[in-house]
Structure formats: C-alpha cells, structure tokens
Design a protein around this motif. Sequence first.
Motif, PDB file in Angstrom:
ATOM      1  N   ARG A 127       0.839  -1.186   0.000  1.00  0.00           N
ATOM      2  CA  ARG A 127       0.000   0.000   0.000  1.00  0.00           C
ATOM      3  C   ARG A 127       0.882   1.247   0.000  1.00  0.00           C
ATOM      4  O   ARG A 127       2.079   1.184   0.260  1.00  0.00           O
ATOM      5  N   GLY A 128       0.292   2.357  -0.323  1.00  0.00           N
ATOM      6  CA  GLY A 128       0.998   3.628  -0.311  1.00  0.00           C
ATOM      7  C   GLY A 128       0.038   4.730   0.027  1.00  0.00           C
ATOM      8  O   GLY A 128      -1.183   4.518   0.064  1.00  0.00           O
TER       9      GLY A 128
ATOM     10  N   LEU B 151       4.806  -3.597   9.613  1.00  0.00           N
ATOM     11  CA  LEU B 151       4.963  -2.987   8.295  1.00  0.00           C
ATOM     12  C   LEU B 151       6.440  -2.758   8.035  1.00  0.00           C
ATOM     13  O   LEU B 151       7.224  -2.575   8.964  1.00  0.00           O
ATOM     14  N   VAL B 152       6.820  -2.759   6.776  1.00  0.00           N
ATOM     15  CA  VAL B 152       8.113  -2.226   6.355  1.00  0.00           C
ATOM     16  C   VAL B 152       7.779  -0.996   5.516  1.00  0.00           C
ATOM     17  O   VAL B 152       7.202  -1.110   4.438  1.00  0.00           O
ATOM     18  N   ARG B 153       8.121   0.172   6.031  1.00  0.00           N
ATOM     19  CA  ARG B 153       7.643   1.438   5.451  1.00  0.00           C
ATOM     20  C   ARG B 153       8.806   2.322   5.029  1.00  0.00           C
ATOM     21  O   ARG B 153       9.747   2.545   5.793  1.00  0.00           O
TER      22      ARG B 153
ATOM     23  N   ALA C 104       5.383   4.420   1.298  1.00  0.00           N
ATOM     24  CA  ALA C 104       5.067   3.115   0.702  1.00  0.00           C
ATOM     25  C   ALA C 104       5.269   2.039   1.755  1.00  0.00           C
ATOM     26  O   ALA C 104       6.232   2.088   2.542  1.00  0.00           O
ATOM     27  N   ASP C 105       4.360   1.051   1.797  1.00  0.00           N
ATOM     28  CA  ASP C 105       4.371   0.014   2.838  1.00  0.00           C
ATOM     29  C   ASP C 105       4.355  -1.397   2.252  1.00  0.00           C
ATOM     30  O   ASP C 105       3.681  -1.651   1.246  1.00  0.00           O
TER      31      ASP C 105
ATOM     32  N   HIS D   9      14.601  10.903   5.283  1.00  0.00           N
ATOM     33  CA  HIS D   9      14.105   9.687   4.654  1.00  0.00           C
ATOM     34  C   HIS D   9      14.442   8.484   5.541  1.00  0.00           C
ATOM     35  O   HIS D   9      15.604   8.282   5.914  1.00  0.00           O
ATOM     36  N   TYR D  10      13.419   7.687   5.869  1.00  0.00           N
ATOM     37  CA  TYR D  10      13.587   6.570   6.786  1.00  0.00           C
ATOM     38  C   TYR D  10      13.069   5.260   6.191  1.00  0.00           C
ATOM     39  O   TYR D  10      12.090   5.257   5.430  1.00  0.00           O
ATOM     40  N   LEU D  11      13.705   4.161   6.575  1.00  0.00           N
ATOM     41  CA  LEU D  11      13.122   2.826   6.471  1.00  0.00           C
ATOM     42  C   LEU D  11      12.601   2.511   7.860  1.00  0.00           C
ATOM     43  O   LEU D  11      13.378   2.391   8.811  1.00  0.00           O
TER      44      LEU D  11
END
Length: 233
Positions: free
Chosen positions: A28-29, A77-79, A60-61, A107-109
């Motif tokens: 998903r986003g 989640l990985v976002r 984005a996920d 910007h992050y993971l």
Amino acid sequence: MMKTFTLIFLVFLSFLLPLHAQVSLGLRGGYTVSATQIKNAQGYKSNSLGTNSQLKNLHADLIINVPVYRSFYFQPLVRYITKGAYLRPLPYKPGILVESANQLKLHYLEVPMNFVLKYPLPMGKIVIGAGPYVAYGLGGSYDLDLMYNGSVLSTDSHNIEFNYKDRGIAPGVQLNRFDAGANVAVGIEFNNLMVLGANLSRGYTNIDRTSSARITNSYFSVSLGILFDREDY
C-alpha cells in the motif's frame, strides 16, 4: 548500530518464514503529513502537527499479517517514509548574520510493529491496533537560510548523511540515524482484498546526538493498497 538494526531485521524475517502458510502480505501507499519538534536551551521551539509547519509527502508500505489468536494479529509494516517539517526561523539579533534551517526532509526505512484486533463486517474487517516502531535514517536534506535583521539574504540546500561530518541543521545540532516511538492505527480490509488505513505516529527518541536540543518526529498518514492473499482463506 547498523549491525544491530540488521540483526533485528534478520531475526524478524526468521520468525516469519516458518509461518508462511499462515501469513498474508500486501502493498500500500499513501499521503503523509509530518512535523519535527525542536526545542533548545535558548528557548527555540518549532511547531507540531496541526500547524503550518507540516511537511506533506508520500510513503510506501509492505504489510504483513500474522495471526496470533482468533481476531488478534501481529501486523508489522516495512515502510519507506519521508519525515520532517518547515521550521520556524531562529530568533534574530540586530546587526548579526544568523543561519537558520528552513525545510527539513528525513528519509527513513521504518518498521511499525502493531498488534491489532480485526472485527468482521459484511464488507470485510475493521482493523484497530497500536504498537512501537523503529526507524533507520537513509538520508535527508534541509534548506539553510542566511538571515540578517529577520530577512533572508540567501538559501542553500545541504544533504544529511547522519554522520559526524554533517554540518547540522543548526549550529551545534547533529542528527542521530535511529528513531523510535509509538503509533496507533485504524483501517478496513475489504472482502475484495483492498485495504484502507490511517495511523498517527509519535517519536519519543531524541534524534539530536549532541544533546544541545530535543528533536522528535511525528506524522499522520492515510494509505490505500491491496493484499496478495488472506490469511483466513
């Protein structure tokens, strides 16, 4: 720290792999509204969510559904997400040049680890949950204004690398790569596998590694996506 983050992620994957038959995945986003709160010893304080300092961006996920017991699920989640804000100018001193950060983008993971309850409805399931998150900074940027008597003379863009060579978003301020906090989430999983969700996130880690200020992240997001399958099918 990077080795620790990698180890946690690998342990996380090793936990999921044996459960593959029970786990459902999705993508998903969506839209993010973020703010970065900054408070220093000189009394400077930035605005938060709900003000004109908000930064608008996309995320984005990867969604992972892990059944735990009946309607209770582990839903990490990985976002990929951009946090930040439009920062207020630093107080100026008459006749003195002042450098003040303006637009900040980080910007992050991020890995939110939510525990959720799913309530069945004729159209699908209502999802309500909460949990902690950890985030790894990939990079970022900020605009630095050169100000004189409250007026902007020039603006330069600078990259954030999260290392000790960084100039910092303000004199004496350098950013930590790691962020952590908590979030709450609500959503709907439709019977046609479409998903709609929203979450509110609040950082509790001070990402200023110099201790000259307290800097935390927060954001609100809405998301739309699709599940590849359903764990209850």
